[in-house]
Design an enzyme around this catalytic site. Structure first.
Site: not given
Length: 877
Positions: A329, A685, A713
């Site tokens: 505005d 992993e 981790t």
């Protein structure tokens, strides 16, 4: 009946007849009671604050949270109580942090609500009485004076010298002159000069008006209704995390099935492979993601609150960083919402106020007329405390700046008569006693003052005015074209106070008044534009005024100051192809309605933009709610606007929005970085166990060891990455596209690459040890190599163009704390007997520690080499 839509076309007497009420008596108490039963109280429906339960449930509405909850239940079923407890703990902490942060934000928002009740003078049974505004009904006759708040929509019956500040509703910063005459043609709300609207206030004059609409039937009520009906958009971050969660569901299931089948085919025990498959499937799910995302957002939220930005929804913090368009505005957002004198146009030429010299006779006389012919007043103790029309206040302030104090000037020239401003003559005059004669000071619309002037002041001499009339008409148009509100100033000296004021005047000059741009706006917009954010002004004010402000703040280049008015825009369903093409480049819209603001926001959202909307008025509220991020002003913003917004600026500064955008970008970068880190660790992993199963080798890491590494981790290094504070480079990049995922194709490649390097390093050291004399330590060496490789891998999360030693990661103190904690936990896993026994680990000898150190550093070195080569590869491509 209870609508103000067509009453401006009816005469005052017709409107009174419509409501069957007499002007001199008003409603009877019996009629009031009946009407109150029909229409209820004159109050707007308020948006209720979210309940504590709703805030709590909001923390759990995520695919990732559902996935983790499922993993915890499966772990419990298999007797993996440590992992189950860890996941549940993460979920509880995540929920508590998110709940407390949002609860505090909601409480802060509630504290901003306006408190207090307004009374209104009403004529009932022929007696004037003060009643609570909530008790007004259609048909009530209200008496209003300067300074009064209008508490319902009303049709003016009688008025005297009336002007009203409607900026809260229309966005127009100048008070509007009102009259009681009926209007024949259909006009927009801002041009209904015989109507008064709820929420506005009188700056001058008095009025008797008939209430025609109350509560939600008022214009302000209709806007509030649109606001409530405007759907809230889900934030981009919520959508991205849910999309990532859905991807991880399938990845974890496929990994679990693949590993279990590979192990069984190679002859490994069923129970071992089932537990391993479950552990790997669970490890694929980043347990730390919800808590790290929540902490990153919460820290950003707290940081923003300390810099005057209150955010009421956690995930909304990041959305600002994705903003590609800001709708703003004009009045009160880009401007100060305070009228000031910009310049004087005297015979010698245009004089900017900063260059004007009070020693110039024409300037001196202009200042005197502006201060004397004035009904406003300003408080000496408070610069922002004033009573009266904003344009008159501007004249008093500029006079004060040059040493002309109204009270002191009136002692020198006592006022003996006033000819009040008249909408028909469009002039005002005051008579002041001087030593030998009477000074008549006049101000008004230029065309009117020109007609009443017979000479003009030229270096203290009076010269016939007619010969330069065309020049002054051109000068008046020049100032108007520059978006200034123009008043003409004149005077004359007479011997009798009863003489006609508007005849044979000596014209002095023109004064240009404007609502100036806020000082910080130009710099803030430049930062947004350099960040690739498009700024679009949408205002209810006049096109010329909007153009002037756009030019002052460098909103668009000089040659691109094209404007689309609300009447040109029309309804969204009727937009032509040519107009749609224009919308791609136009950045200024004037005289737009609240519905048109909604239409524009929806249009750009459909073009895949993330849209923020800033505003402070009632007319901004629907757009604030519809936008991806609504930003309301806290100091002068209306309650309706603040309730509709996602963020409230306590200092009303556009610079605070820039800061919030920067924080949003930093937060998303942090989230992206720790997700990449988590998944690259977890995928390593999966690959280690999968490859070992495929070649029928012993498992390098066991199920419980996998879960322990995830606990280490997935939480500490990832949490530290989420706490990064970023740097200035974040505002030098273009915004992300709305459809961008947390992880794009390039990030998935990096995850695979990092995971493969870590996997190779771990398998090499594992097979080297297993063939040696200490084969029983092979699993321990593999476990520690993997653990430390994942810890060191955090340094690979720096930006590709950053320095090797000094960068976001190395400057982050949380990273160093996380490395110390992880190192302690990994050492504890082998040196604390109870823990070593649970995890099936032995104490490595010195040579094995050297191997662990060497192979755990290989992924870091390769990762840094890749970062070093990345800019060169991108440049070559």
């Amino acid at each position: 009946m209870n609508s103000s839509t067509n009453f401006y076309k009816m005469s005052a007497s017709e409107t009174l007849s419509h409501f069957k009420v007499e002007k001199a008596l008003g409603l009877s108490l019996k009629e009031v009671t009946s009407l109150q039963e029909t229409y209820g109280e004159n109050t707007l429906t308020k948006k209720s604050a979210p309940t504590n339960w709703k805030i709590f449930i909001r923390q759990l509405k995520s695919v990732i949270v559902f996935l983790l909850l499922s993993a915890a239940l499966v772990s419990s079923f298999l007797g993996q109580w440590i992992e189950a407890f860890s996941i549940f703990a993460v979920l509880v902490i995540n929920t508590i942090i998110g709940f407390i942060t949002e609860y505090k934000a909601v409480s802060s928002m509630e504290a901003l609500r306006l408190i207090g009740r307004t009374t209104t003078n009403v004529l009932r049974d022929g007696f004037l009485t003060a009643v609570s505004a909530e008790k007004l009904v259609p048909g009530d006759i209200v008496i209003l004076e300067a300074g009064d708040m209008v508490t319902a929509d009303m049709r003016i019956i009688e008025c005297s010298k009336l002007s009203v500040d409607e900026s809260i509703l229309t966005g127009e910063s100048v008070a509007v002159e009102k009259e009681e005459d009926a209007l024949k043609e259909k006009v927009i709300l801002a041009e209904r000069k015989n109507m008064l609207f709820k929420g506005t206030f009188l700056t001058r004059g008095s009025a008797k008006a008939l209430v025609v609409a109350t509560a939600m039937q008022t214009e302000i009520g209709k806007i509030a209704k649109i606001t409530q009906e405007a759907s809230e958009e889900s934030t981009p971050l919520e959508e991205r995390l849910d999309k990532l969660g859905q991807q991880l569901v399938w990845i974890s299931l496929l990994i679990g099935i693949f590993v279990a089948l590979a192990g069984l085919i190679s002859g490994k025990p069923l129970l071992l492979m089932f537990k391993t498959a479950v552990a790997l499937a669970i490890s694929t799910i980043p347990e730390g993601l919800p808590i790290v995302a929540t902490m990153a957002l919460a820290k950003g939220m707290w940081r923003m609150a300390s810099q005057n930005a209150l955010v009421n929804k956690l995930s909304a913090v990041e959305t600002l960083g994705a903003t590609s368009i800001i709708f703003t505005d004009k009045t009160g957002t880009l401007t100060e919402n305070k009228m000031v004198v910009n310049s004087f146009y005297i015979d010698q030429g245009l004089q900017e106020i900063k260059e004007a010299q009070v020693s110039d006779p024409s300037i001196q006389k202009s200042l005197e007329i502006g201060v004397l012919c004035n009904n406003a007043s300003i408080e000496a103790k408070a610069a922002d405390s004033f009573i009266g029309d904003p344009m008159e206040v501007a004249l008093l302030n500029v006079g004060k700046k040059f040493g002309l104090i109204q009270s002191e000037l009136l002692k020198k020239y006592p006022q003996i008569r006033e000819e009040a401003f008249d909408p028909h003559t469009r002039m005002m005059a005051t008579f002041h006693q001087d030593e030998l004669d009477i000074l008549v000071a006049v101000k008004g619309a230029p065309e009117s003052v020109f007609k009443a002037s017979s000479q003009f002041l030229n270096e203290s001499n009076e010269v016939p005015f007619e010969e330069k009339l065309n020049l002054w008409l051109e000068r008046n148009q020049e100032m108007a074209n520059n978006g200034l509100r123009v008043l003409a100033l004149a005077y004359k000296r007479v011997g009798n106070k009863n003489e006609a004021p508007y005849k044979d005047l000596t014209f002095v000059g023109l004064v240009g008044i404007s609502d100036p741009a806020r000082p910080e706006i130009k710099n803030a917009l430049a930062k947004c534009q350099s960040a690739g954010i498009r700024i679009i002004m949408v205002t209810g004010d006049q096109a010329g005024t909007a153009k002037k402000i756009a030019k002052d703040i460098n909103l668009v280049p000089e040659g691109e100051l094209e404007i689309i008015r609300g009447d040109e825009l029309g309804e969204k369903d009727l937009w032509s192809k040519a107009l749609l093409e224009k919308l791609n480049s136009i950045s200024i819209f004037s005289r737009v309605s609240p519905q048109q603001k909604l239409d524009l926001i929806q249009h750009y959202q459909q073009q895949n933009h993330v849209v923020a909307m800033t505003g402070d008025g009632v007319n901004d509220a629907p757009a604030l709610r519809k936008a991806d991020i609504g930003v309301a002003m806290g100091l002068r913003g209306t309650q309706v606007a603040r309730e509709a917004a996602d963020m409230v600026l306590k200092d009303d500064s556009f610079n605070t929005i820039v800061m919030a955008i920067e924080q949003g970008r930093v937060i998303f970068s942090n989230i992206k970085r720790f997700v990449l880190y988590l998944l690259s660790c977890n995928i390593s992993e999966v690959l280690i166990v999968s490859l070992a199963s495929i070649i029928n080798a012993p498992l390098p890491i066991l199920p419980l060891q996998i879960l322990f590494l995830n606990l280490v981790t997935d939480v500490f290094p990832a949490l530290a990455l989420g706490m990064g504070e970023g740097d200035k480079s974040y505002l030098e990049r273009p915004p992300r596209v709305k459809s961008e995922s947390v992880l794009e194709k390039e990030e998935w490649k990096q995850i695979a690459g990092h995971g493969l390097v870590i996997t190779t390093s771990v398998l090499l050291v594992f097979f080297y040890i297993i063939k040696g004399p200490n084969a029983e330590n092979a699993v321990t060496v593999a476990f520690l190599t993997l653990g430390f490789a994942q810890v060191f891998h955090v340094f690979n999360m720096r930006q590709p163009n950053s320095k090797f030693l000094v960068n976001e990661i190395t400057r982050n103190p949380h990273i160093w704390g996380a490395i110390l904690i992880c190192t302690f936990l990994l050492l504890a896993a082998v040196y604390i007997p109870v823990l070593a026994k649970i995890l099936s680990l032995n104490i490595p000898n010195n040579n094995e520690w050297l191997l662990i150190a060497f192979f755990s550093l290989i992924p870091l070195l390769i990762g840094q080499l890749a970062l070093l080569l990345n800019p060169w590869i991108q440049k070559k491509n």
